[in-house]
Design a protein around this motif. Sequence first.
Motif, short mmCIF file in Angstrom:
data_model
loop_
_atom_site.label_atom_id
_atom_site.label_comp_id
_atom_site.label_asym_id
_atom_site.label_seq_id
_atom_site.Cartn_x
_atom_site.Cartn_y
_atom_site.Cartn_z
N ILE B 212 0.85 -1.16 -0.07
CA ILE B 212 -0.08 0.18 -0.06
C ILE B 212 0.95 1.16 0.00
O ILE B 212 0.61 2.26 -0.66
CB ILE B 212 -1.07 0.12 1.36
N GLU B 213 2.01 1.06 0.54
CA GLU B 213 2.76 2.32 0.89
C GLU B 213 3.48 2.79 -0.62
O GLU B 213 3.76 3.91 -0.78
CB GLU B 213 3.84 2.17 1.80
N GLY B 214 3.69 1.88 -1.40
CA GLY B 214 4.02 1.95 -2.74
C GLY B 214 3.05 2.69 -3.59
O GLY B 214 3.31 3.32 -4.59
N LEU B 215 1.84 2.96 -3.29
CA LEU B 215 0.68 3.61 -4.06
C LEU B 215 1.08 5.25 -4.04
O LEU B 215 0.79 5.93 -4.88
CB LEU B 215 -0.70 3.58 -3.66
N THR B 216 1.64 5.92 -2.73
CA THR B 216 1.68 7.15 -2.58
C THR B 216 3.02 7.70 -3.80
O THR B 216 2.29 8.59 -4.60
CB THR B 216 2.20 7.46 -1.34
N PRO B 217 4.13 7.16 -3.85
CA PRO B 217 4.99 7.67 -4.78
C PRO B 217 4.29 7.45 -6.19
O PRO B 217 4.62 8.43 -6.94
CB PRO B 217 6.12 6.77 -4.66
N LEU B 218 3.67 6.34 -6.41
CA LEU B 218 2.93 6.04 -7.62
C LEU B 218 2.03 7.39 -7.86
O LEU B 218 1.96 8.00 -9.21
CB LEU B 218 2.10 4.76 -7.79
N LEU B 219 1.25 7.82 -7.20
CA LEU B 219 0.36 8.81 -7.16
C LEU B 219 0.73 10.11 -7.33
O LEU B 219 0.43 11.13 -7.96
CB LEU B 219 -0.66 8.80 -6.09
N ILE B 220 2.05 10.26 -6.62
CA ILE B 220 2.73 11.51 -6.77
C ILE B 220 3.28 11.77 -7.95
O ILE B 220 3.14 12.87 -8.70
CB ILE B 220 3.81 11.51 -5.65
N GLY B 221 3.62 10.92 -8.72
CA GLY B 221 4.20 10.82 -10.13
C GLY B 221 3.00 11.06 -11.06
O GLY B 221 3.08 11.98 -11.79
N ILE B 222 1.99 10.48 -10.87
CA ILE B 222 0.78 10.81 -11.64
C ILE B 222 0.25 12.16 -11.60
O ILE B 222 -0.10 12.64 -12.30
CB ILE B 222 -0.49 9.88 -11.16
N ASN B 223 0.30 12.74 -9.98
CA ASN B 223 -0.13 14.09 -9.95
C ASN B 223 0.78 15.02 -10.79
O ASN B 223 0.42 16.06 -11.12
CB ASN B 223 0.04 14.44 -8.39
N ALA B 224 2.06 14.59 -10.56
CA ALA B 224 2.82 15.76 -11.45
C ALA B 224 2.67 15.65 -12.85
O ALA B 224 2.59 16.54 -13.68
CB ALA B 224 4.17 15.39 -11.18
N ARG B 225 2.29 14.47 -13.62
CA ARG B 225 2.09 14.19 -14.72
C ARG B 225 0.74 15.00 -15.36
O ARG B 225 0.63 15.46 -16.44
CB ARG B 225 2.01 12.75 -15.20
N TYR B 226 -0.30 14.64 -14.49
CA TYR B 226 -1.70 15.02 -15.26
C TYR B 226 -1.95 16.29 -14.15
O TYR B 226 -3.06 16.61 -14.42
CB TYR B 226 -2.47 13.94 -14.91
N LYS B 227 -1.25 16.85 -13.47
CA LYS B 227 -1.49 18.28 -12.76
C LYS B 227 -2.88 17.96 -11.82
O LYS B 227 -3.56 18.63 -12.15
CB LYS B 227 -1.43 19.46 -13.75
N THR B 228 -2.72 17.10 -11.13
CA THR B 228 -3.85 16.78 -10.52
C THR B 228 -3.52 16.32 -8.95
O THR B 228 -2.59 16.27 -8.52
CB THR B 228 -4.58 15.68 -11.32
#
Lengths: 243, 243
Positions: B212-228
């Motif tokens: 589960i903790e691995g989801l956070t860095p994944l989402l941080i990357g997605i946030n940067a990529r999609y500005k969300t």
Amino acid sequence: MPRTTAIRHQLDSPAVSDQPVPIIGGTGALGFGVALRLARAGTSVVIGSRDAGRAAEAAARLEEQLPGADASGLVNDEATRTGPIVLLCVPFRNQSENLTNLKGALQPGQILVDATVPLAAAVSGRATRLLGVPQGSAGLQAAEMVPDGVDVVSALHTVSAATLNDLDHELDEDILVAGDSVEAKKRVAELIARIDGLRPVNAGRLEASKLIEGLTPLLIGINARYKTHAGIRITGLPAEELW
Amino acid sequence: MPRTTAIRHQLDSPAVSDQPVPIIGGTGALGFGVALRLARAGTSVVIGSRDAGRAAEAAARLEEQLPGADASGLVNDEATRTGPIVLLCVPFRNQSENLTNLKGALQPGQILVDATVPLAAAVSGRATRLLGVPQGSAGLQAAEMVPDGVDVVSALHTVSAATLNDLDHELDEDILVAGDSVEAKKRVAELIARIDGLRPVNAGRLEASKLIEGLTPLLIGINARYKTHAGIRITGLPAEELW
């Protein structure tokens, strides 16, 4: 699905969309499910297997399930030569062996889509646990093993084989797509978006496969607990133009 | 939200629901956001900080933002003594130090909710990468460090601090909850379900925190990529009775 249609229209891969899609391990549950869904979307699929007879049998079964579909069956290395995007849908236990066998078949310019997940079940452990892979992930192991010039894209870890195979089940979930070549990821995204109800999401570089592969054992646990076939969705994304 | 209401009604934790909720690291973005949302749901919150003045200032700020809310501010160890479920919302760099400092304050029967994520940013690396933690995860490190009789539950890794703090933003996502005590997980699920738009999902034993903790860095990357500010949802779950 308007969403996937929108993605499809953003992408421009004429060279890819008319080509057959080889699926290594296409007789397995995940590979066959992906083959079914792609075939239903009008894509020609080539089911690969170690055994030519089993490959042909699976292709015949697919065409029987989906009249009008275009499926053929070949041994893995022959299947690999039939299209630019090769899907690798084998258990982790066999990933390395398969990639060794495909070294002569994979050509520069091809894309290998790795859907492998290093579940501890590969070594008689639990399917809710992940093995440590020396390279960091199954996707990174694939990248180490493919010939030069072949791009590895990591995808299709979270969609359930059972729901893919149940054509009455309407999919509505995301596929995280990771890879170091943006162009290769886009081509894979275009392929995935052909399947109604699957939305490809750019999950970054191939090293993100370390994090993505962990979703599978998590979902396997959730499936057991809630008697379901779970998938994932990323919330908060823009409605269109993901690629 | 009918969904969260349904979950709330399934749970029976009268001893918990009227008690204040201490939030260690409650002056940080995640802690304060959770405090805001819980306070809006009618729960008393106690904002913990290393500094009593900053804790009091944050509590005053919360009450100003939400007239009628009940918030107070205390130094972390005093905050810890005020309620049965203690939320730990600190950066991974400070997790171990905080848990050492709380050893005298945490009492058997309490539940520690660990929301820590071992981002490589803790050691000046990237927020899109996860550190290897000797115990396997931040959640497992917390379990090693709490006094006997304290249950650790791992949760709140994927909800964005930014969206929590923006009260105009309607949440609509899942929170994966992992822990070895089913009873403790249920009590934490009840707490999370008080927040409109958050659905707690049972993600299994505490060791699932590795995944589960691995989801956070994944989402941080997605946030940067999609500005969300992305979150996650598990698809395919039954509409009700998740706990």
